[in-house]
Design an enzyme around this catalytic site. Structure first.
Site, PDB file in Angstrom:
ATOM      1  N   SER A 218     -34.388 -12.163 -22.087  1.00 50.93           N
ATOM      2  CA  SER A 218     -35.041 -11.508 -23.219  1.00 50.93           C
ATOM      3  C   SER A 218     -36.477 -11.986 -23.279  1.00 50.93           C
ATOM      4  O   SER A 218     -36.869 -12.958 -22.622  1.00 50.93           O
ATOM      5  CB  SER A 218     -34.329 -11.864 -24.526  1.00 50.93           C
ATOM      6  OG  SER A 218     -34.624 -13.207 -24.904  1.00 50.93           O
ATOM      7  N   ASP A 219     -37.289 -11.342 -24.074  1.00 50.26           N
ATOM      8  CA  ASP A 219     -38.588 -11.901 -24.414  1.00 50.26           C
ATOM      9  C   ASP A 219     -38.382 -12.867 -25.581  1.00 50.26           C
ATOM     10  O   ASP A 219     -37.284 -13.026 -26.120  1.00 50.26           O
ATOM     11  CB  ASP A 219     -39.589 -10.796 -24.762  1.00 50.26           C
ATOM     12  CG  ASP A 219     -41.025 -11.215 -24.459  1.00 50.26           C
ATOM     13  OD1 ASP A 219     -41.313 -12.422 -24.490  1.00 50.26           O
ATOM     14  OD2 ASP A 219     -41.856 -10.327 -24.192  1.00 50.26           O
ATOM     15  N   PHE A 220     -39.457 -13.503 -26.000  1.00 45.80           N
ATOM     16  CA  PHE A 220     -39.409 -14.603 -26.959  1.00 45.80           C
ATOM     17  C   PHE A 220     -38.764 -14.152 -28.282  1.00 45.80           C
ATOM     18  O   PHE A 220     -39.342 -13.390 -29.047  1.00 45.80           O
ATOM     19  CB  PHE A 220     -40.847 -15.082 -27.224  1.00 45.80           C
ATOM     20  CG  PHE A 220     -40.956 -16.427 -27.865  1.00 45.80           C
ATOM     21  CD1 PHE A 220     -41.367 -17.528 -27.134  1.00 45.80           C
ATOM     22  CD2 PHE A 220     -40.674 -16.603 -29.208  1.00 45.80           C
ATOM     23  CE1 PHE A 220     -41.493 -18.775 -27.728  1.00 45.80           C
ATOM     24  CE2 PHE A 220     -40.801 -17.833 -29.814  1.00 45.80           C
ATOM     25  CZ  PHE A 220     -41.207 -18.935 -29.071  1.00 45.80           C
ATOM     26  N   GLY A 221     -37.534 -14.614 -28.526  1.00 45.08           N
ATOM     27  CA  GLY A 221     -36.856 -14.332 -29.787  1.00 45.08           C
ATOM     28  C   GLY A 221     -36.450 -12.895 -30.004  1.00 45.08           C
ATOM     29  O   GLY A 221     -36.063 -12.518 -31.117  1.00 45.08           O
TER      30      GLY A 221
END
Length: 732
Positions: A276-279
């Site tokens: 995933s990307d950040f969060g």
């Protein structure tokens, strides 16, 4: 806890151990089969919590718990760049029950200790071999510090310079973007770090250029424009991928099974893992498709997200989702399999840990800085040079350098993340003094208080210095909060007080050269009409100002070309060369045409454009056959002559158009380019091989179609190429 462990380890570090570079690549044949058996055996030994741990990516900073590494509850970390700290976390992983090493990631976007031009600036070189070398040295330095994974290359195509992250990509074109994506992937992995093509997919098409906004992309455009750079990166060996923050046609890509599983793994056969990307897994709640983090975790995993970056969502909820029967154990096992597969192919189980004592010696080696200098030289674009204002003439006896950007201070792009030695960056005034004759005086005035250019320091002193000089070099642009993620802009002029300064400098009556260091194309309409010359750079990196001095003084002949069209006005955006034809094209005196009432329709500086101190003429465009079968190929050739007095590099570009097809096709499409050095007075024949299978397009069902019929060829030094020939594609 971590700092105490680092301190203890420093006492145990052996010194004098030579660092060995370890390129990374997918193993094949017997080695690959052996890895699959090792993965099977390891998964069979793992508890559910240890499996979920392999899907958990956390990072350096407040809240990081090294005990999770030691207990096997973390599979990857990010933002650890100090070699001693990298050693500490990797040692903690080896103390876990199964001793599975960490994958250690970093946004090494355009450098680690040696910095290269921003990726958009590297694309401006139109030199794939040089771009690959820049990525190689970035990967090599990062690997020497213990990093084994980079969140790069960003391969998003963008036709909207309002988007702040345009700086990380290769511009507006799928063909150039694919070539650059493959080159950067090869380079990073030769340097020793796994790559992560991002952001899958469509992030560069955010509505209104506003970061994190929705994207709406027709199927045909998705396959013909946005997906080719990703496919090129995976074919070049990329081992991981990152999903986009954004929603694609109504579905957040973090939960987009059709993209992450059906296409990426099904149709393309991708074997690596997706992060995933950040969060972004937790953000599925805000997107409106999950009620809570547990549902978000479930939807992300089942869609194809293997690793949760900085969300702590898998770590907190995934095991419970499995126990409740909402997530099959098989799905978890497959995600873990993909993560372990990459770790084995990277050789992490055998790779020796980083040696902090050896790491500094691998930073900023002369060969790396030489590549950085050449990349900065070749990535600089001469946009205007009226009356041969440049290079600096022999009659010039005094030069005023104006603008704080000429003397770097604490710009984000120069930060040394690992504390391995501050980069020495030559200020532009000093570089000019070294290159100009001794009798030429060079004065410097910052004019504004910091590189952001938001307020004046001493405007009047700058104007006086300009008025007393023979030539004014104004180094302006955007930096600080004006570039990068979360830096979308609606006004694309020079930030702060810089336009006011530029106009005041022009009013002195002295010739003005505008040197730009930006992260995107700005609106330069006023400057193009009022200054003598414009040299565009996209933050040239460690050697950027040295390269600028080489070009201004004529030591280097500029050869950069525009990778992303420069608008005349924000109201034109999106503006790009490969538009579809309209039923009402522009005609002299015709009002009811596809035009603006208050601005010209074409860009100020089009894709592929760039000037040189040389001049090039094209002649005798030709094809090897007048008709070609659907499965065949054709050779295209053109003679290019350097009609100037200097040796120079020309970027010979080949565009096609199919005027009649089953779908409306762009007015021009780049299908080949070659950067060639041509001596003054010399003629070179440049040849391209066109595979007919590469000339098709996708329909709205995602089917690829190559139509028979006439194909027009355009050859030249920009997307406005004027040398033409043609051939016909026939069925048999």
């Amino acid at each position: 806890m971590l700092l105490r462990l680092v301190a203890a380890l420093l006492l145990l570090i052996p010194t004098g151990i030579a660092w060995a570079q370890q390129p990374v690549a997918w193993k094949t044949g017997r080695e690959a089969r052996a890895i699959e058996r090792k993965v099977d055996a390891l998964i069979a030994r793992m508890t559910l919590e240890e499996k979920v741990g392999q899907l958990h990516l956390s990072g350096r900073g407040e809240g990081f718990d090294i005990n999770q590494v030691r207990s096997g509850d973390m599979g990857a970390v990010m933002n650890f760049v100090v070699p001693a700290e990298v050693l500490a976390v990797q040692k903690a992983a080896r103390e876990s029950r199964l001793k599975i090493p960490l994958i250690i990631g970093l946004d090494a976007v355009h450098g680690f200790s040696t910095y290269f031009p921003l990726p958009l600036g590297q694309a401006s070189s139109w030199n794939p071999e040089l771009i690959e070398q820049a990525a190689y040295w970035t990967g090599r330095e990062a690997s020497a510090a213990g990093i084994n994974w980079t969140f790069a290359p960003m391969v998003d195509i963008s036709r909207d310079p309002r988007w702040g992250r345009a700086l990380e990509g290769a511009g507006e074109d799928a063909y150039l973007g694919a070539v650059v994506a493959a080159a950067r992937t090869r380079g990073y992995q030769r340097g020793g770090v796994a790559t992560t093509p991002k952001h899958f997919v469509g992030y560069g098409a955010v509505e209104a250029g506003r970061d994190y906004n929705a994207t709406w992309i027709p199927t045909s455009q998705l396959f013909d424009l946005h997906l080719p750079p990703f496919k090129a990166a995976f074919e070049a060996g990329a081992m991981t991928a990152m999903a986009a923050f954004t929603a694609l046609n109504g579905m957040p890509t973090t939960a987009h099974r059709a993209m992450l599983t059906d296409l990426l793994r099904g149709r393309w056969g991708f074997r690596g893992f997706v992060t995933s990307d950040f969060g972004s897994i937790s953000e599925l709640r805000l997107h409106g498709i999950a009620r809570d983090d547990a549902e978000a975790a479930r939807k992300a995993l089942l869609a194809g997200i293997d690793m949760d970056m900085m969300g702590d969502v898998y770590h907190k909820h995934l095991a419970d989702e499995v126990r409740a029967g909402r997530v099959p154990m098989k799905a978890v096992n497959e995600a873990v399999r993909r993560v372990l597969r990459v770790k084995f192919h990277l050789g992490l189980f055998e790779r020796p840990d980083v040696d902090p004592a050896a790491a500094p010696r691998q930073m900023q080696m002369p060969a790396a800085r030489e590549v950085a200098l050449q990349a900065a030289r070749e990535g600089a674009i001469l946009l205007k040079n009226a009356d041969e204002t440049l290079p600096v003439r022999d009659t010039v006896k005094s030069v005023a350098v104006i603008g704080a950007m000429a003397v770097p201070e604490d710009e984000r792009v120069w930060t040394d993340p690992a504390g391995l030695g501050r980069r020495v960056i030559t200020p532009l005034p000093d570089a000019l003094r070294e290159r100009l004759p001794k009798e030429v005086s060079v004065t410097y005035q910052p004019a504004f208080t910091k590189n952001c250019g938001t307020e004046f320091a001493d405007k009047e002193a700058a104007i006086r210095a300009a008025a007393e000089s023979d030539l004014v070099l104004a180094m302006l642009g955007e930096d600080c909060e004006f570039i990068g993620e979360a830096a979308s802009r609606t006004k694309l002029g020079l930030p702060g007080v810089q336009q006011e300064l530029l106009e005041a400098l022009v009013k002195t009556g002295k010739p003005v050269v505008l040197v730009l260091a930006t992260a995107r194309p700005l609106i330069l309409t006023w400057a193009s009409e009022h200054v003598g010359a414009i040299l565009q750079t996209f933050h040239g990196g460690t050697e950027g100002r040295t390269a600028i001095a080489d070009i201004l003084t004529g030591r280097y002949n500029p050869s950069g070309r525009v990778p992303m069209s420069f608008p005349r006005s924000v109201g034109q955006i999106p503006v790009y060369y490969g538009q579809l034809p309209t039923g009402r094209p522009e005609k002299p005196g015709e009002r009811y045409a596809s035009i603006y009432m208050d601005e010209r329709a074409e860009p100020l500086y089009p894709f592929g454009y760039g000037l040189s101190y040389s001049h090039f003429a094209y002649a005798n465009p030709r094809v090897s056959a007048s008709s070609v079968r659907l499965g065949g190929s054709v050779e295209v050739a053109v003679d290019v002559t350097n009609t100037g007095a200097r040796d120079g590099q020309e970027v010979v570009q080949l565009y096609i158009r199919q005027p009649v097809a089953s779908l409306s096709r762009p007015v021009r499409e780049l299908k080949g380019f070659e950067k060639v050095m041509i001596a003054a007075g010399e003629t070179k024949t440049v040849r391209f091989k066109l595979e007919i299978s590469n000339l098709g397009a996708h329909d709205e069902q995602g089917r690829y179609v190559v139509d028979p019929g006439e194909v027009e060829i355009y050859l030249g030094g920009s997307s406005r190429a004027a040398a033409t020939t043609q051939f016909v594609v026939v069925r048999s």
